[in-house]
Structures are given as structure tokens and as C-alpha cells.
Design a protein around this motif. Structure first.
Motif, PDB file in Angstrom:
ATOM      1  N   LEU B 307       0.833  -1.203   0.000  1.00  0.00           N
ATOM      2  CA  LEU B 307       0.000   0.000   0.000  1.00  0.00           C
ATOM      3  C   LEU B 307       0.870   1.257   0.000  1.00  0.00           C
ATOM      4  N   ALA B 308       1.929   1.226   0.809  1.00  0.00           N
ATOM      5  CA  ALA B 308       2.810   2.401   0.879  1.00  0.00           C
ATOM      6  C   ALA B 308       3.511   2.623  -0.462  1.00  0.00           C
ATOM      7  N   ALA B 309       3.910   1.532  -1.124  1.00  0.00           N
ATOM      8  CA  ALA B 309       4.544   1.675  -2.443  1.00  0.00           C
ATOM      9  C   ALA B 309       3.551   2.307  -3.413  1.00  0.00           C
ATOM     10  N   HIS B 311       1.206   4.405  -2.561  1.00  0.00           N
ATOM     11  CA  HIS B 311       1.152   5.825  -2.197  1.00  0.00           C
ATOM     12  C   HIS B 311       2.347   6.584  -2.772  1.00  0.00           C
TER      13      HIS B 311
END
Lengths: 371, 422
Positions: B307-309, B311
Motif C-alpha cells: 500500500l505504501a509503495a 502511495h
């Protein structure tokens, strides 16, 4: 990278300059011994208007969003600012807003926005859990006339609990958990500073013995309120963590450029380069996750709770990793008391566990995803 | 959004509505539909051919309607708009069901086109640029060699001048789409007495010229997505030279800088779909592991990173739209992408257990073997993990370079594999 939004860069620059001046390492070390500097808190409130930055204008704030607050918190985390800002402007203020109690907001938020009130939120007890189920502190209707309640129990890990003018306490009522406002000087309230792993963020244990409290919001609504507050608090803490991690990386890179061994800067060695690159990768991810979560909060996007949990997980890992690797890059000097590296290590570990730790926040992400 | 961009977006929608159908987000159900999880193209050759034709047709349709080369100069068939317009078009097109044009666009249009534009001679620009962006021809990149992987500037393929032409001799490897390409951009050594970066020249090679021999290379997944390209006495006219003689390294940097803009982005397709949280949860449910505490923790760690990637990429795209040029920190996305997919493949292996060491025929299980076997490549292709980390440390964090002899000594004196310094 701020999506090209220059006003965010300006805000960041202003806060960074202020903190470079008011919270250098020497000031942090003084504050670790004697507590935060009230003069700095006063300037933060009156010159920079930071406590009210993200509070609604109706309650004396400036009406900005989590996006702006996130930038401020990154800088505070980077500087290890010792300040009641997080407890007051994040935890307490968000609890008041989430409780949906207009009268209470009108009563307390303007003081918070102006920097006149130092406030905090007391949830965890001896187990450290922030789950409503872990709360044993009881609230009973006070005897006699009036709307008052009496709170009895013990709270632990209360941020700035020894100096708060206003303590917001989550306690059990017959209808379930609820939020109560308690005056910091109320009779029956005893606050003891706890010996904290991270001396830059003072924690206190509170003993409540029939302390008069005022119900905020609705009885039994404390669980919902808490869940909402934690989403915002996780992003706020993630911002601090991302800022702290970035500072650890900067310290490591600077040292790698200037420390010579074997006749060359240690930064020429790939073992050091790759360590720093790994730190950079985690820091970039943590920043992106924290900033994106803040943006989604301001857009009231449905994916915000997932993004908040993501941000806290990524920033916790990034900070702990960067703080530990920073000591390793520095070698022996990084293990000394005089070097600031351990202060970041302490803050990193304390931040990782403040709301219960990985076992809790990993399940929170899965829960937010419906898994 | 400025008015002209808004109008552009309206025209793009009008074009797409007339020429494509909107993509329908089919609701995922365990056991239904495609269960392929392939990083590399696992299609059989005849399907690949059909898809390639569809891709070329779609590129031509784009081109003829003014969306084939949005940011290119009008004199070569472009629209003269900005990269922002291009991003806007791409994000709108993503809402439609259109052929995947990656075979044309990633290398040819994304990297070699801009290189020809920046360094090509006039006749070459006039001839090849419209043909490339119209989808008539495909370009490949003849860079890596058996002896020049991470150290690309150590390449040994020679180009020797001969009567107004050049004669190429050497071997290239890991060439994607060489069999589909009509032209290739080759880096060759033209001066062995100069330091390694200063004796390289870039050329455009006609892939059908005598002496060009393309041999498929079978990679560890079992498929063949790359080739070896042998160049034996290949004659290249001097007007096909890109940039000055011995200035090929600068030309190569143009190509590689454009790579940064493409590699590391969210690669859609079957892998991205299979790694969606609900898909992974369904897999755990189907295998009875959803309540396993250790696997739940691993799942959460994996999902947070995925998920962070996402973002990180979203923010990069938004910054580019606001006119911010991506810097070398974009390499983080590539590094993280490889790490995430690798971790995902091993996580899923653990969830599947023996079902990934032999095919039980059960839907959505052994299909993951394709991704598992592709993951080692992700840490190598487009720059090894180690080289990417050096780049991040040196360009972003400003750490000093490792002292070495190989940037100053004549190329012929450098020690090579199997040939120690004399």
C-alpha cells in the motif's frame, strides 16, 4: 515532494527554522531533565499559531487540515522537540472533536488553540492497551444534585500527565466506555511521572480516587470515539516518526561523508552506502504513507483508515530501522550518551509501542481492510 | 486543472468513447476467471502475435487521432503538448479496455524515441520518429553484454569505421523484444585507448541487416522473454550514428534517464490484481490459514509495504502533474517494487505449502509458481539492487564514489573477467 504545493514548503521551512533556533540538541537535553520550555510553547502558540493550526475556526483554530499538521509534526519529530504539542493539539483536541460535543468543544478547544491549555488523553492502564476492553477505570454519577461524575481507577503511560491542565479520561460507565474531562488540579487526582525509556516524551501514571469528571459526548460512545482518534493519532505519530527517521538518515549520510577510516571516507564503502540506501528507501516509503494518509483524511476518503494504519506501520518500521542503523554507521561514538543517536533510538522504540505495538497495529490494518 | 488541459481531457474522452469500451471492474470470486500470476509474458507464441498486432493497431489509432505522441514535437508527428498532458491521457485511458502497448511503448516510445529526438541526425529523426510513434516499427535496446552487466560502460562490442560506414562486431544479451523489433539502439566501443566512458558511440541498427543474429534466451521461468543478439560484421551507415563519435555514454544516459520515468511504476496486470488485499485474504481463506497468527502478521507487513509503495507512486505521479521533474529518488520505487514482489511470492508460497511445489490442479494455487520463479529477475533487471543502492547513496545522499582506476585508465588496460591485468 509536496505535490508541488509551495505553501507546504513554506510552512515546513518556517517550523524548521523555529525549531533549529528553539529546540537544538542542547535544549532537548535540558528539557529531558526539567521538562518542556514554557516560553517555547508560548511562542509556538502566539507566533506560529501551531496548536490551533488544524482546529476548526469555530473553536479558535485556523482551520487547516491534517496535511498541514503532518508537515509540522515531521519537523517536530526530526528535532525531537520536547513539547506538550502531541498530547494537546493531537490527542486531546482530536478526542474532543471526535466526541461530537459542541459545548465541550466550545469550552475547551479555544484554550487549546491559543496555547493557554495543556491537555492530554488518558486511555491506557497498566497493560498499556488502548483497546476499550482493557479499561477498568470506572465513572459513577456523583452523589447529590448536578450532572457530575466521579472517576476511580489508575491510568498509565499518560503523555504529559504530570503537567496537563486538562486530562481527558476514558472510563467505563454502565453504558460502556465514555470520555470525561478532568481538571489537572482536581481533588483526588494524583499524577506521578513514570521513568520513561524516551525522556523526550514524559509519561505519567495517574491515580484517580473519586475525581470529579464531566461527561463529554454520549455515554457508551467512548469506543467509537477512540477508534476515530487513533486513526488520526496514528497519522500524526507516523509523521513524527518519518521526520525522526529522515533526521537519522541525514546524520548517517553526513557522518559517512566526513568520517575517514582506511584512508577514505567510510561513505565510499558499499557496505555503508547500501545501509544508507536501505534507510532512504524506508524513509521515502514512510513519508509517502504518512503524507498520503493525511491527504486522504482531509478529503474524507473512505480509504483513510486503511491509509492511517499503513502509515503507522511503515513509519514505525522505518524509524526503528533508521535509528538502529544510524548508531551502526556511527560506530562507537554513536553508542555514547553524549551523541544524540540514542535519543532517536529511544523515541523510535517508544513511538512504536505507544499505542500497543506491532501486535495491535498489524491487526488494526487487517481489521480496517476487512480481513 | 487549466482550461486547455480540461479541454484536452474532454477530447481524450471523446476519442476513447468512440474507439474503445470502458473497462469493467469484474468482482473477484475465488475460483472464477483467470488465475495467471505472471510477471513475464506467459502467453504462447500465437497469442503473443495476436496481441502484438492489436497493440500496433491501437498505437496507430492513437497516432491518427493525435494521442500517439502527445508531448512530441509537431515536425516529427507529435502534438507539441506537455508531459502533463501525456499523464492525463494515460490516466484517462486506464479507465478503458484497450490493448496493452507495452511492447512498443516501454522501450521504443519511452526510451529510444526521446534518445533519437535528442541525439539523432536530421534524416534519422525524419524517417524513424513518425514510424515509431505511428506503431509501424518497434525498437529495442542493445546495451547489456555478457561482459558488461552492472558495469555497462565496460562494453566490448566494437564499431570500426569503414568507408563512410561502421562495422559492428560483438554480442549483446538480455535484449527484450529483439525478435519483434525493426531497429535497435546499440552501444559500441569505438576507442579502446580512451577511458571506458569516453570511447563509446551509439548507433541505430537495422535489425534485418546481414550479420544480425537474434537467438531467444530461455530464462529460469522456462519462458523466453529475452534474447542474445550477435552482431557479426554488421554495416551501419554513419548517418545512423546517435550523437558524436565517442560521446555515446551521454547518449546512453538520455536513454536511461527516460527509463527512470517508466520502470518502478505500478505494473498493472495479473500480478497487481493477485496482490490485492481481498485476493490474498481469499487465498488464505481457501487454504484455511486466515486465522494463523504468524501468517496474519506477515500478511499485514506485506500489505502495508504494498500500500505504501502505491502511495509513493501516486504521489510521484501527482508531483509530475504539478510540473515537478522526478529525481534519482525515484529509484526507490524500483527497489521497493522488487522487494515487495519477492516478499509476496514467498509469503504466498508459505500460505500454499506443498501446493506450489506440485500442481494439484486447484484454481489459483500452482499458478503462483510463475511469479515465484520470476522474482530473482526483479532484483537484477533494469539495474541490480546493488547498483541501484549505489546510485541512491551517491546521487541522493551525496556519499562519495568508491576510488577506482577504471574511470581514468585506457579501456584496453582494464582487467576483465578471464583476463587479469597484464
Amino acid at each position: 515532494m509536496n505535490d508541488g504545493r509551495e505553501e507546504l514548503d513554506d510552512l515546513r521551512e518556517a517550523v524548521r527554522e523555529f525549531l533549529a533556533d528553539k529546540s537544538p540538541e542542547t535544549a532537548v537535553r535540558v528539557a529531558m531533565e526539567t521538562g518542556h520550555d514554557p516560553a517555547v510553547w508560548d511562542q509556538m502558540a502566539r507566533q506560529l499559531r501551531l496548536p490551533g493550526l488544524a482546529l476548526p475556526a469555530d473553536y479558535g483554530g485556523d482551520g487547516f487540515g491534517l496535511t498541514e499538521l503532518e508537515v509540522v509534526l515531521e519537523e517536530m519529530g526530526a528535532a525531537l522537540l520536547c513539547s506538550p504539542f502531541f498530547g494537546t493539539a493531537v490527542l486531546a483536541a482530536q478526542a474532543l472533536l471526535a466526541a461530537n460535543d459542541k459545548a465541550a468543544c466550545e469550552r475547551y478547544l479555544p484554550g487549546i488553540a491559543a496555547g493557554d491549555t495543556i491537555a492530554t488523553l488518558a486511555v491506557a492502564e497498566s497493560s498499556g492497551s488502548w483497546e476499550p476492553a482493557g479499561i477498568a477505570t470506572r465513572a459513577e454519577r456523583a452523589k447529590g444534585e448536578g450532572p457530575g461524575w466521579a472517576l476511580t481507577g489508575k491510568k498509565s503511560f499518560v503523555i504529559d500527565g504530570s503537567i496537563a491542565d486538562l486530562v481527558l479520561v476514558v472510563a467505563q460507565t454502565p453504558a460502556g466506555p465514555a470520555l470525561f474531562a478532568v481538571d489537572g488540579g482536581a481533588p483526588g487526582l494524583r499524577a506521578e511521572p513514570m521513568t520513561a525509556l524516551d525522556p523526550t516524551r514524559p509519561l505519567a501514571a495517574l491515580a484517580l480516587d473519586g475525581v470529579p469528571g464531566e461527561l463529554i459526548g454520549v455515554e457508551g460512545e467512548g469506543g467509537r470515539m477512540l477508534s476515530q482518534v487513533l486513526d488520526v493519532a496514528c497519522v500524526a505519530l507516523a509523521a513524527e516518526q518519518a521526520g525522526g527517521a529522515r533526521r537519522c538518515l541525514e546524520m548517517s549520510a553526513e557522518y559517512a561523508r566526513t568520517r575517514f577510516q582506511f584512508g577514505r571516507a567510510i561513505g565510499t564503502f558499499q557496505a555503508i552506502k547500501h545501509k544508507c540506501a536501505d534507510m532512504l528507501a524506508r524513509v521515502e516509503l514512510a513519508e509517502a504513507a504518512a503524507r498520503e494518509a493525511a491527504r486522504l483524511a482531509d478529503e474524507a476518503a473512505a480509504e483513510f483508515p486503511v491509509a492511517a494504519a499503513t502509515a503507522y506501520i511503515c513509519s514505525s518500521r522505518a524509524y526503528m530501522f533508521a535509528a538502529a542503523e544510524n548508531i551502526q554507521v556511527h560506530g562507537g561514538i554513536g553508542f555514547t550518551w553524549e551523541h544524540p543517536a540514542h535519543l532517536y533510538f529511544r523515541r523510535a522504540k517508544s513511538s512504536e509501542l505507544l499505542f500497543g505495538g506491532p501486535a495491535v497495529y498489524h491487526e488494526r490494518l487487517l481489521a480496517r481492510l476487512g480481513i | 486543472m487549466p482550461d486547455d488541459v480540461r479541454e484536452f481531457a474532454r477530447q481524450a474522452r471523446e476519442f476513447l468513447d468512440a474507439n474503445a469500451t470502458r473497462a469493467e471492474q469484474a468482482e473477484f470470486r475465488w475460483g472464477q476467471g483467470e488465475d495467471t500470476v505472471a510477471y513475464f509474458n506467459a502467453d504462447p507464441p500465437d497469442v503473443k502475435d495476436v496481441k502484438l498486432h492489436a497493440a500496433k493497431d491501437w498505437q496507430r489509432t492513437r497516432y491518427e487521432n493525435g494521442f500517439g505522441w502527445i508531448s512530441g514535437p509537431p515536425e516529427y508527428g507529435g502534438q507539441g503538448l506537455t508531459p502533463v498532458h501525456e499523464l492525463i491521457y494515460n490516466s484517462i485511458e486506464a479507465e478503458y479496455d484497450v490493448p496493452d502497448t507495452g511492447t512498443l511503448s516501454v522501450i521504443g516510445l519511452g526510451m529510444i524515441g526521446p534518445t533519437i529526438l535528442a541525439h539523432g541526425q536530421q534524416a534519422i529523426k525524419d524517417h524513424y520518429l513518425p514510424a515509431l510513434y505511428r506503431g509501424d516499427i518497434i525498437a529495442c535496446q542493445l546495451f547489456s553484454e555478457p561482459g558488461a552487466g552492472s558495469d555497462l560502460a565496460g562494453l566490448q562490442t566494437r564499431a570500426v569505421p569503414d568507408g563512410g560506414e561502421w562495422v559492428l562486431e560483438g554480442q549483446k544479451v538480455w535484449t527484450s523484444i529483439a525478435r519483434q523489433s525493426q531497429i535497435g539502439m546499440a552501444l559500441c566501443r569505438t576507442d579502446v585507448n580512451a577511458p571506458k566512458h569516453k570511447g563509446i558511440t551509439a548507433f541505430l541498427v537495422d535489425m534485418s541487416a546481414p550479420g544480425v543474429d537474434v537467438r531467444p534466451l530461455r530464462q529460469m521461468t522456462g519462458g523466453s522473454d529475452f534474447n542474445e543478439v550477435f552482431l557479426t560484421g554488421v554495416r551501419v551507415p554513419d548517418d545512423h550514428r546517435l550523437g558524436e563519435v565517442n560521446a555515446g555514454w551521454r547518449v546512453a544516459l538520455t536513454t536511461l534517464m527516460n527509463e527512470r520515468a517508466t520502470v518502478g511504476g505500478e505494473r498493472g496486470g495479473t500480478v497487481a490484481e493477485a496482490l490485492a488485499p481481498e485476493r490474498l485474504a481469499a487465498l488464505m481463506r481457501a487454504t484455511g490459514t486466515l486465522d494463523d497468527g504468524a501468517l496474519r502478521r506477515d500478511l499485514s507487513v506485506l500489505l502495508a509495504d504494498l500500500l505504501a509503495a502505491g502511495h509513493l507512486n501516486r504521489r510521484a505521479v501527482r508531483a509530475m502533474r504539478a510540473g515537478v521533474t522526478p529525481g534519482p529518488e525515484r529509484s526507490v520505487a524500483k527497489l521497493v517494487h522488487a522487494q515487495n514482489l519477492t516478499r509476496a511470492a514467498h509469503f504466498v508460497s508459505e500460505v500454499l505449502g506443498p501446493r506450489i511445489i506440485a500442481d494439484t490442479g486447484e484454481w489459483g494455487t500452482y499458478a503462483w509458481a510463475e511469479l515465484l520463479l520470476a522474482t530473482p529477475a526483479l532484483r537484477i533487471l533494469g539495474g541490480t539492487e546493488e547498483v541501484m543502492k549505489n546510485i541512491l547513496a551517491e546521487r541522493v545522499l551525496k556519499l562519495p564514489k568508491e576510488p577506482g582506476i577504471d574511470n581514468t585508465s585506457p579501456f584496453r588496460e582494464l582487467p576483465r573477467s578471464g583476463k587479469a591485468a597484464s
